[in-house]
Design an enzyme around this catalytic site. Structure first.
Site, PDB file in Angstrom:
ATOM      1  N   GLU A  47     -58.327 -39.129 -18.990  1.00  0.00           N
ATOM      2  CA  GLU A  47     -57.800 -39.651 -20.250  1.00  0.00           C
ATOM      3  C   GLU A  47     -56.279 -39.804 -20.178  1.00  0.00           C
ATOM      4  OE1 GLU A  47     -58.160 -38.335 -24.991  1.00  0.00           O
ATOM      5  OE2 GLU A  47     -58.794 -36.977 -23.381  1.00  0.00           O
ATOM      6  N   LYS A 116     -60.792 -44.515 -28.240  1.00  0.00           N
ATOM      7  CA  LYS A 116     -61.451 -43.240 -28.522  1.00  0.00           C
ATOM      8  C   LYS A 116     -61.925 -43.211 -29.973  1.00  0.00           C
ATOM      9  CE  LYS A 116     -60.580 -38.269 -27.733  1.00  0.00           C
ATOM     10  NZ  LYS A 116     -59.571 -37.324 -27.180  1.00  0.00           N
ATOM     11  N   CYS A 172     -63.412 -38.121 -23.859  1.00  0.00           N
ATOM     12  CA  CYS A 172     -63.215 -36.694 -24.123  1.00  0.00           C
ATOM     13  C   CYS A 172     -63.984 -36.187 -25.338  1.00  0.00           C
ATOM     14  CB  CYS A 172     -61.715 -36.401 -24.260  1.00  0.00           C
ATOM     15  SG  CYS A 172     -61.324 -34.635 -24.076  1.00  0.00           S
TER      16      CYS A 172
END
Length: 647
Positions: A47, A116, A172
């Protein structure tokens, strides 16, 4: 490798530094060229790997944002020299919003950018201070110099040359949410989920992370490639371990070492053909896809066919039914033994039966059936006097097997009776005008059928049921006499492969309080596998050894697992077998017995079409009422041809 349904994936962890975009890019490019030697189909970086994850309020600096964007363009340009897509992380500014993104570059282009969805904002994480969730972004493109680039959480990337190569991205925290984006992406068709992450290390967190990844890959029937931030990230308040994982359908295929001070690459081959097979055969997956009807945008790319060695970068278990760990093997045997005995106990209770009849040869299968029956009688609270065992010596019975059968029953306190079938079998052969010589299958099968006749008649006399002894491997190969040992009233071993039978007997022997009984069981384990239907040799030893005739059971169980459980064809099965047994069998030997397996499995279906009841214990069962429906007159021709055409 693609022609076998595998995709080679990499999780790479570069040594990045917060805000050092140029140095980070240099590190990443160096890592990519190192990974290129393995000729992967996909590589995943952590990330925000271009900017660094731990930049804090520097994410509000336009200099960092612009340089990260320029670095992505440079990385895309560098990808011209690579044969595989690369997923990297960077912050993207779009219409007055800032997003934590993963970009996919390939062949000199940026294929797409995924923002994200779930932003952690508690304890040591406060991403909402800088970023917005991609869920609420209505933009579908982000403009770069080359034009509009697909942008959104609904992107699936697909190789035009390889339809199975379908991957998507979540980032994540997305995985840690109750509704991970990868669930919908998988239902929309993605077979690989890539997760660029920056998960920090706390006591016990790695175990939980590992479980999450494995469970999500199992639930959604996909492969999961996870690459987390590592060396170089700020350690002001937390430490990043660089955890890299590759999972597939509930198991971890490969895992990198955490806390390395240098960059690292984790590589493995994931089986896309197997995953597709599982989805097609999973009614819950298909129903969920219909109910949810997830929408996705397909981003196509022209993948380059990688030329690699046939050997796959993953462990190919030569004994897929038998756990390699002794502890795991003991647990497996305990559970299977419980399933078998509980099934028989329930059947006895349901039909109100207090008697059971069992033919005992002194071999592995009938011994296991005896041990299961003994435990079932205990579970059903029935006296062992109701378990009636018969050993029926014929033309091929040896003193060793007969003695073991009688002594074992004596030690276990179970009545056993000897019925010599040689006389009646000889008489029947004479009436058939048979030579009486061991020249054909009639000589052998007259014994097997005569034993079954005795057992059935005894069961009628006692008001009991006949317990079958045949195992899963014998059923797969048709290595049983039709309406002989093929038939019973409840077959307790029907779901147990031969390679596991000996371990189940050993499990009981190891936990047997009666040491004399244990010694007998160990000797039975060491006895060659044989139907004992042909006369012994001059020394009185077993002459007819099953594996000399039909091939090694460890090979056949491997073939059974790959072709029936996984749905693989002969070419792939042969390739995997060569790797799994490279130290045990040469290629021609494996090919010979695979051909035998295919021929026997197809031609012996008629025996499986009328099997008695019996408990399923694992992922493969051949009952016509359950897992396996196949016409008895199906043609094995295309399978045999594929094998013949394989190098």
């Amino acid at each position: 490798m693609k022609d076998l349904g595998f995709a080679r994936v990499c999780a790479a962890v570069p040594a990045v530094k917060p805000a050092a975009v140029d140095k980070n890019l240099e590190q990443i490019i160096s890592l990519l060229h190192t990974a290129a030697a393995d000729r992967p189909d996909l590589l995943v970086l952590p990330e925000l790997s271009l900017s660094g994850y731990s930049c804090g309020d520097l994410f509000r600096q336009s200099t960092l944002l612009e340089r990260s964007r320029e670095a992505l363009v440079s990385l895309a340009e560098e990808s011209k020299a690579l044969d595989f897509p690369v997923i990297t992380g960077l912050p993207i500014r779009l219409n007055s919003g800032l997003y934590n993104c993963a970009a996919v570059v390939y062949g000199g282009s940026i294929l797409g950018i995924v923002p994200k969805t779930y932003l952690p904002n508690s304890n040591e994480f406060y991403e909402q201070r800088w970023f917005s969730s991609g869920r609420f972004c209505h933009e579908t493109e982000v403009i770069f110099k080359g034009g509009g680039i697909p942008f959104g959480t609904d992107l699936i990337f697909q190789d035009e040359r390889n339809p199975l190569m379908r991957f998507a991205v979540e980032i994540c925290e997305d995985l840690w949410s109750p509704m991970p984006p990868s669930t919908e992406l998988s239902l929309a068709g993605a077979l690989i989920i890539a997760n660029p992450s920056a998960s920090n290390e706390l006591v016990g967190k790695a175990d939980y992370r590992r479980q999450l990844i494995a469970q999500q890959s199992a639930r959604c029937i996909h492969s999961y490639v996870y690459a987390s931030a590592g060396p170089g990230e700020s350690t002001t308040d937390t430490v990043y371990g660089g955890h890299a994982l590759i999972a597939e359908y509930g198991r971890i295929l490969n895992e990198g070492e955490r806390f390395n001070t240098d960059a690292g690459i984790l590589t493995g081959d994931t089986d896309l053909e197997f995953l597709e097979h599982q989805r097609i055969n999973s009614s819950s997956y298909l129903q969920a896809r219909e109910i949810e009807s997830p929408a996705a945008r397909i981003v196509s790319y022209d993948g380059k066919k990688s030329v690699r060695e046939k050997k796959v970068l993953r462990f190919v278990d030569p004994h897929p039914f038998v756990p390699s760990s002794e502890d795991d093997r003991t647990k497996r045997c305990r559970e299977i033994f419980s399933i078998q005995s509980a099934g028989l106990a329930a059947r006895l209770r349901h039909i109100g039966c207090r008697n059971a009849v069992l033919g005992l040869s002194g071999g592995l299968d009938s011994t296991l059936a005896l041990l299961v029956a003994q435990e079932a009688f205990k579970r059903a609270d029935l006296p062992l006097e109701g378990l009636h065992c018969y050993t029926m010596p014929g033309f091929g019975t040896t003193a060793r097997t007969r003695s073991n059968a009688e002594l074992l029953c004596e030690e276990l306190g179970i009545p056993i009776e000897v019925i010599d079938i040689k006389k009646v079998c000889t008489l029947q052969l004479e009436e058939l005008e048979h030579s009486g010589e061991p020249s054909d299958t009639a000589y052998e099968n007259v014994q097997a059928r005569q034993r079954t006749v005795y057992l059935m008649n005894k069961a009628n006399m006692l008001g009991g049921i006949v317990i079958g002894t045949g195992d899963l491997s014998e059923l797969a190969l048709g290595w049983c006499t039709y309406n002989g040992d093929h038939m019973s009233m409840y077959a307790v071993n029907t779901g147990v492969p031969k390679t596991l039978v000996r371990y189940l007997v050993q499990y009981v022997a190891d936990h047997q309080e009666n040491r004399k009984a244990s010694e007998i069981l160990y000797d039975i384990i060491d006895t060659p596998i044989s139907p004992e239907l042909l006369p012994p040799d001059k020394q009185g030893e077993i002459a007819q050894k099953t594996e000399d005739v039909i091939g090694p059971y460890e090979l056949h169980d491997f073939f059974l697992y790959q072709m029936i459980r996984c749905g693989f064809g002969p070419a792939k099965t042969l390739t995997l077998a060569r790797q799994a047994f490279e130290d045990g069998y040469d290629h021609e030997t494996i090919r010979k017995w695979l051909k035998k397996f295919i021929w026997r499995f197809w031609t012996q279906q008629f025996k499986r079409s009328c099997l008695p009841d019996g408990p399923k214990v694992g992922t493969i069962a051949l009952s016509p009422r359950g897992d396996w429906r196949m016409p008895s007159d199906s043609d094995p021709g295309i399978w045999l041809k594929e094998l013949d055409d394989t190098e």
